[in-house]
Design an enzyme around this catalytic site. Structure first.
Site, mmCIF file in Angstrom:
data_model
loop_
_atom_site.group_PDB
_atom_site.id
_atom_site.type_symbol
_atom_site.label_atom_id
_atom_site.label_comp_id
_atom_site.label_asym_id
_atom_site.label_seq_id
_atom_site.Cartn_x
_atom_site.Cartn_y
_atom_site.Cartn_z
ATOM 1 N N THR A 1 0.827 -1.206 0.000
ATOM 2 C CA THR A 1 0.000 0.000 0.000
ATOM 3 C C THR A 1 0.865 1.262 0.000
ATOM 4 O O THR A 1 1.995 1.240 0.517
ATOM 5 C CB THR A 1 -0.900 -0.008 1.256
ATOM 6 O OG1 THR A 1 -1.429 1.302 1.473
ATOM 7 C CG2 THR A 1 -0.121 -0.373 2.513
ATOM 8 N N ASP A 2 0.301 2.354 -0.514
ATOM 9 C CA ASP A 2 1.027 3.625 -0.464
ATOM 10 C C ASP A 2 1.157 4.140 0.978
ATOM 11 O O ASP A 2 1.943 5.047 1.249
ATOM 12 C CB ASP A 2 0.348 4.686 -1.347
ATOM 13 C CG ASP A 2 -1.096 4.999 -0.945
ATOM 14 O OD1 ASP A 2 -1.630 4.328 -0.039
ATOM 15 O OD2 ASP A 2 -1.687 5.923 -1.547
ATOM 16 N N GLU A 3 0.380 3.536 1.900
ATOM 17 C CA GLU A 3 0.413 4.026 3.289
ATOM 18 C C GLU A 3 1.760 3.759 3.963
ATOM 19 O O GLU A 3 2.055 4.343 5.006
ATOM 20 C CB GLU A 3 -0.746 3.424 4.095
ATOM 21 C CG GLU A 3 -2.083 3.816 3.494
ATOM 22 C CD GLU A 3 -3.300 3.504 4.348
ATOM 23 O OE1 GLU A 3 -3.181 3.470 5.580
ATOM 24 O OE2 GLU A 3 -4.374 3.288 3.754
ATOM 25 N N LYS B 1 2.365 -3.354 7.248
ATOM 26 C CA LYS B 1 2.556 -3.541 5.809
ATOM 27 C C LYS B 1 4.001 -3.209 5.404
ATOM 28 O O LYS B 1 4.599 -3.896 4.568
ATOM 29 C CB LYS B 1 1.580 -2.670 5.018
ATOM 30 C CG LYS B 1 0.119 -3.040 5.158
ATOM 31 C CD LYS B 1 -0.242 -4.402 4.596
ATOM 32 C CE LYS B 1 -0.198 -4.463 3.091
ATOM 33 N NZ LYS B 1 -0.672 -5.803 2.586
ATOM 34 N N TYR C 1 -1.474 -0.460 11.145
ATOM 35 C CA TYR C 1 -1.702 -1.109 9.846
ATOM 36 C C TYR C 1 -0.535 -0.844 8.902
ATOM 37 O O TYR C 1 0.084 -1.767 8.366
ATOM 38 C CB TYR C 1 -3.013 -0.601 9.218
ATOM 39 C CG TYR C 1 -3.125 -0.886 7.737
ATOM 40 C CD1 TYR C 1 -3.272 -2.191 7.267
ATOM 41 C CD2 TYR C 1 -3.068 0.144 6.786
ATOM 42 C CE1 TYR C 1 -3.357 -2.461 5.899
ATOM 43 C CE2 TYR C 1 -3.159 -0.112 5.428
ATOM 44 C CZ TYR C 1 -3.309 -1.418 4.989
ATOM 45 O OH TYR C 1 -3.386 -1.683 3.640
HETATM 46 P P1 NAD Z 1 -10.032 -6.872 2.709
HETATM 47 O O1 NAD Z 1 -9.986 -6.612 4.169
HETATM 48 O O2 NAD Z 1 -11.276 -6.568 1.948
HETATM 49 O O3 NAD Z 1 -9.688 -8.403 2.436
HETATM 50 C C1 NAD Z 1 -8.700 -9.102 3.129
HETATM 51 C C2 NAD Z 1 -8.946 -10.604 2.934
HETATM 52 O O4 NAD Z 1 -7.878 -11.299 3.599
HETATM 53 C C3 NAD Z 1 -10.263 -11.085 3.560
HETATM 54 O O5 NAD Z 1 -10.924 -11.952 2.651
HETATM 55 C C4 NAD Z 1 -9.804 -11.856 4.794
HETATM 56 O O6 NAD Z 1 -10.674 -12.930 5.151
HETATM 57 C C5 NAD Z 1 -8.430 -12.370 4.355
HETATM 58 N N1 NAD Z 1 -7.560 -12.652 5.493
HETATM 59 C C6 NAD Z 1 -7.316 -11.855 6.570
HETATM 60 N N2 NAD Z 1 -6.462 -12.473 7.415
HETATM 61 C C7 NAD Z 1 -6.150 -13.677 6.845
HETATM 62 C C8 NAD Z 1 -5.306 -14.747 7.233
HETATM 63 N N3 NAD Z 1 -4.631 -14.720 8.374
HETATM 64 N N4 NAD Z 1 -5.212 -15.805 6.406
HETATM 65 C C9 NAD Z 1 -5.904 -15.858 5.241
HETATM 66 N N5 NAD Z 1 -6.733 -14.887 4.835
HETATM 67 C C10 NAD Z 1 -6.845 -13.796 5.625
HETATM 68 O O7 NAD Z 1 -8.787 -6.091 2.112
HETATM 69 P P2 NAD Z 1 -8.592 -5.408 0.680
HETATM 70 O O8 NAD Z 1 -9.061 -4.013 0.754
HETATM 71 O O9 NAD Z 1 -9.107 -6.305 -0.382
HETATM 72 O O10 NAD Z 1 -7.001 -5.357 0.606
HETATM 73 C C11 NAD Z 1 -6.268 -6.441 0.054
HETATM 74 C C12 NAD Z 1 -4.797 -6.116 0.094
HETATM 75 O O11 NAD Z 1 -4.532 -4.923 -0.635
HETATM 76 C C13 NAD Z 1 -4.269 -5.865 1.514
HETATM 77 O O12 NAD Z 1 -3.012 -6.476 1.624
HETATM 78 C C14 NAD Z 1 -4.169 -4.352 1.607
HETATM 79 O O13 NAD Z 1 -3.126 -3.993 2.476
HETATM 80 C C15 NAD Z 1 -3.850 -3.986 0.179
HETATM 81 N N6 NAD Z 1 -4.299 -2.657 -0.259
HETATM 82 C C16 NAD Z 1 -5.598 -2.267 -0.101
HETATM 83 C C17 NAD Z 1 -6.010 -1.034 -0.575
HETATM 84 C C18 NAD Z 1 -7.451 -0.579 -0.462
HETATM 85 O O14 NAD Z 1 -7.757 0.564 -0.820
HETATM 86 N N7 NAD Z 1 -8.379 -1.415 -0.021
HETATM 87 C C19 NAD Z 1 -5.094 -0.182 -1.204
HETATM 88 C C20 NAD Z 1 -3.759 -0.607 -1.350
HETATM 89 C C21 NAD Z 1 -3.394 -1.854 -0.877
HETATM 90 P P1 TYD Z 2 -10.572 4.295 4.719
HETATM 91 O O1 TYD Z 2 -11.592 3.882 3.708
HETATM 92 O O2 TYD Z 2 -10.628 3.691 6.082
HETATM 93 O O3 TYD Z 2 -9.145 4.091 4.025
HETATM 94 P P2 TYD Z 2 -7.666 4.568 4.517
HETATM 95 O O4 TYD Z 2 -7.715 5.007 5.928
HETATM 96 O O5 TYD Z 2 -6.864 3.318 4.354
HETATM 97 O O6 TYD Z 2 -7.259 5.652 3.568
HETATM 98 O O7 TYD Z 2 -10.670 5.880 4.897
HETATM 99 C C1 TYD Z 2 -10.479 6.749 3.793
HETATM 100 C C2 TYD Z 2 -10.508 8.167 4.315
HETATM 101 O O8 TYD Z 2 -11.835 8.450 4.782
HETATM 102 C C3 TYD Z 2 -9.596 8.401 5.508
HETATM 103 O O9 TYD Z 2 -9.030 9.701 5.402
HETATM 104 C C4 TYD Z 2 -10.517 8.344 6.717
HETATM 105 C C5 TYD Z 2 -11.835 8.845 6.151
HETATM 106 N N1 TYD Z 2 -13.044 8.256 6.768
HETATM 107 C C6 TYD Z 2 -14.068 9.116 7.227
HETATM 108 O O10 TYD Z 2 -13.971 10.348 7.149
HETATM 109 N N2 TYD Z 2 -15.179 8.542 7.782
HETATM 110 C C7 TYD Z 2 -15.330 7.185 7.910
HETATM 111 O O11 TYD Z 2 -16.361 6.727 8.459
HETATM 112 C C8 TYD Z 2 -14.273 6.334 7.418
HETATM 113 C C9 TYD Z 2 -14.389 4.837 7.523
HETATM 114 C C10 TYD Z 2 -13.170 6.930 6.846
#
Ligand code: NAD
Ligand code: TYD
Length: 339
Positions: free
Chosen positions: A125-127, A157, A153
Site C-alpha cells: 500500500t502507499d500508506e 505492511k 496497519y
Molecule cells: P479486505 O480486508 O477486503 O480483504 C482481506 C482478505 O484477507 C479477507 O478476505 C480476509 O478474510 C483475508 N484474510 C485476513 N487475514 C487472513 C489470514 N490470516 N489468512 C488468510 N486470509 C486472511 O482487504 P482489501 O481491501 O481487499 O485489501 C487487500 C490487500 O490490498 C491488503 O493487503 C491491503 O493492504 C492492500 N491494499 C488495499 C487497498 C485498499 O484501498 N483497499 C489499497 C492498497 C493496498
Molecule cells: P478508509 O476507507 O478507512 O481508508 P484509509 O484510511 O486506508 O485511507 O478511509 C479513507 C478516508 O476516509 C480516511 O481519510 C478516513 C476517512 N473516513 C471518514 O472520514 N469517515 C469514515 O467513516 C471512514 C471509515 C473513513
C-alpha cells in the site's frame, strides 16, 4: 498459469480472481482465505461455479496448512492480498495486524522457497510512505520515498515489504511488490469510506466524516489495480517495487458529497478525527507506466457512478454483511468443513 491468490474472499483479491478467470481462459486460480469478518464467500459465488477455481479456507499464518496447500497445488505464482486492512481496527487492536500481515507474509515466503514457487507478489500500500502535507500539491510518493508509517496497519505492511525484499537479497527469492493508493469498486467491505457512505445513505443513517473532511486520498478503480498486479506478476522485474495510482486526488468531503449528489440523499455529520490521521496520499506511477505500459482506464466520475450502481443492484450482498448472515454462507456451501 496456476495462481495462488491469498485473501481472495476480500475486496481486491475477489476482484483479482474474476480478473484472471475472465482474462485468461487457460489459467487456474487457487484461493486461500481465512474468512475473517472481511472475507465473504458470497463474493466468490461466480468463481466457485468455475472448474478452474478452487477454494481453501485456511490461515496464511498456519505453516502446516500452507505446506499442505503448496505441496498439493504447486502454484506458478503467489499473489498475497491476505491482510488485516482497516486502519481504524489497527488503532483499536494492533496485534492481529502484526500476526497476519507480517508473520503471514513470512510463512508464505518460506513456503515459496520450500516448493520453488517461480513468482511471489506482495500486494502492499502507499500508506507505507506515511503522508504528504496538504499545502504541497507538487509532492508525490515515488518508489524511493522513505518508509515513514503512521498507523499499526501501515507499520505492519511496511514490515512485510522489508521482509519480502530481505528474501530477495538473502535467498534470491523471485519477488515483486506493488504499492497502490486507495481502491474503490464492487465488493468493497462497507466499513471503508466509499461503501460505508453509499450503504449508510441508502439506509438513512448519517454519513460520518472524520475531522473537517479535508484529508486527501488518491482513488483508483479496483480493476485498474488488478490490471497493474497482473502486469507485474507476468513482466515486472524481480526485487522491484512498483507504485500504482491514477493521479486522482480528492478530499474525503468531495468524495462524500459526490455520493450524496449521485444518490440524491445522505446527511453528512462531522465526527471526531482518527488518531494519527494521514493528511494526503498521492502516487507517482511513472515507473509502472514506463516499464510495463500500465495506465489507469477508469475515470473517477465513471468509476464512482459504476460503484454506486453496483451497490444499488447488489443490495443482498451488503445487507447480508450488515445483518451478519454472510457468515452462514460457508456453512451452507461446505457444511463447515475446510479443505
Ligand atoms: P479486505 O480486508 O477486503 O480483504 C482481506 C482478505 O484477507 C479477507 O478476505 C480476509 O478474510 C483475508 N484474510 C485476513 N487475514 C487472513 C489470514 N490470516 N489468512 C488468510 N486470509 C486472511 O482487504 P482489501 O481491501 O481487499 O485489501 C487487500 C490487500 O490490498 C491488503 O493487503 C491491503 O493492504 C492492500 N491494499 C488495499 C487497498 C485498499 O484501498 N483497499 C489499497 C492498497 C493496498
Ligand atoms: P478508509 O476507507 O478507512 O481508508 P484509509 O484510511 O486506508 O485511507 O478511509 C479513507 C478516508 O476516509 C480516511 O481519510 C478516513 C476517512 N473516513 C471518514 O472520514 N469517515 C469514515 O467513516 C471512514 C471509515 C473513513
Amino acid at each position: 498459469m496456476k495462481i495462488l491468490v491469498t485473501g481472495g474472499a476480500g475486496f481486491i483479491g475477489g476482484n483479482f480472481v474474476y480478473y484472471i478467470l475472465n482474462k485468461y481462459p487457460h489459467d487456474r486460480v487457487v484461493c486461500v482465505d481465512k474468512l475473517t469478518y472481511a472475507g465473504n464467500l458470497e463474493t466468490l459465488e461466480g468463481a466457485l461455479a468455475d472448474p478452474r477455481f478452487v477454494f481453501y479456507k485456511a490461515d496464511i499464518t498456519n505453516r502446516r496448512a500452507m505446506d499442505g496447500i503448496f505441496a498439493k497445488e504447486k502454484p506458478d505464482a503467489v499473489v498475497n492480498f491476505a491482510a488485516e486492512s482497516h486502519v481504524d481496527r489497527s488503532i483499536s487492536n494492533p496485534s492481529v495486524f502484526l500476526k497476519t500481515n507480517i508473520l503471514g507474509t513470512q510463512v508464505l515466503l518460506e513456503a515459496c522457497r520450500k516448493y520453488g514457487t517461480p513468482r511471489y507478489h506482495q500486494v502492499s500500500t502507499d500508506e507505507v510512505y506515511g503522508d504528504l502535507p496538504l499545502d504541497r500539491p507538487d509532492l508525490f510518493f515515488t518508489e524511493t520515498t522513505p518508509l515513514h508509517t503512521s498507523s499499526p496497519y501501515s507499520a505492519s505492511k511496511a514490515s512485510a515489504d522489508l521482509l519480502v525484499l530481505a528474501y530477495y537479497r538473502t535467498y534470491g527469492a523471485p519477488v515483486t511488490i506493488s504499492r497502490c493508493s486507495n481502491n474503490y469498486g464492487p465488493y468493497h467491505f462497507p466499513e471503508k469510506l466509499i461503501p460505508l457512505m453509499i450503504t449508510s445513505a441508502l439506509e438513512g443513517r448519517p454519513l460520518p466524516v472524520y475531522g473537517t473532511g479535508a484529508n486527501v486520498r488518491d482513488w483508483l478503480y479496483v480493476e485498474d489495480h488488478c490490471a497493474a498486479i497482473d502486469l507485474i506478476v507476468r513482466g515486472g522485474r524481480l526485487g522491484e517495487v512498483y507504485n500504482v495510482g491514477g493521479h486522482n486526488e480528492k478530499t474525503n468531503l468531495e468524495v462524500v458529497q459526490t455520493i450524496v449528489k449521485i444518490l440524491g440523499k445522505g446527511e453528512i455529520v462531522y465526527v471526531k478525527d482518527r488518531a494519527g490521521h494521514d493528511l494526503r496520499y498521492a502516487i507517482d506511477p511513472t515507473k509502472i507506466r514506463n516499464e510495463l505500459g500500465w495506465e489507469p482506464t477508469v475515470k473517477f466520475d465513471d468509476g464512482i457512478r459504476r460503484t454506486v450502481d453496483w451497490y444499488l443492484t447488489h443490495r443482498a450482498w451488503w445487507e447480508h454483511i450488515l445483518s451478519g448472515s454472510y457468515k452462514r454462507y460457508y456453512k451452507k456451501m461446505y457444511g463447515g468443513a475446510s479443505k
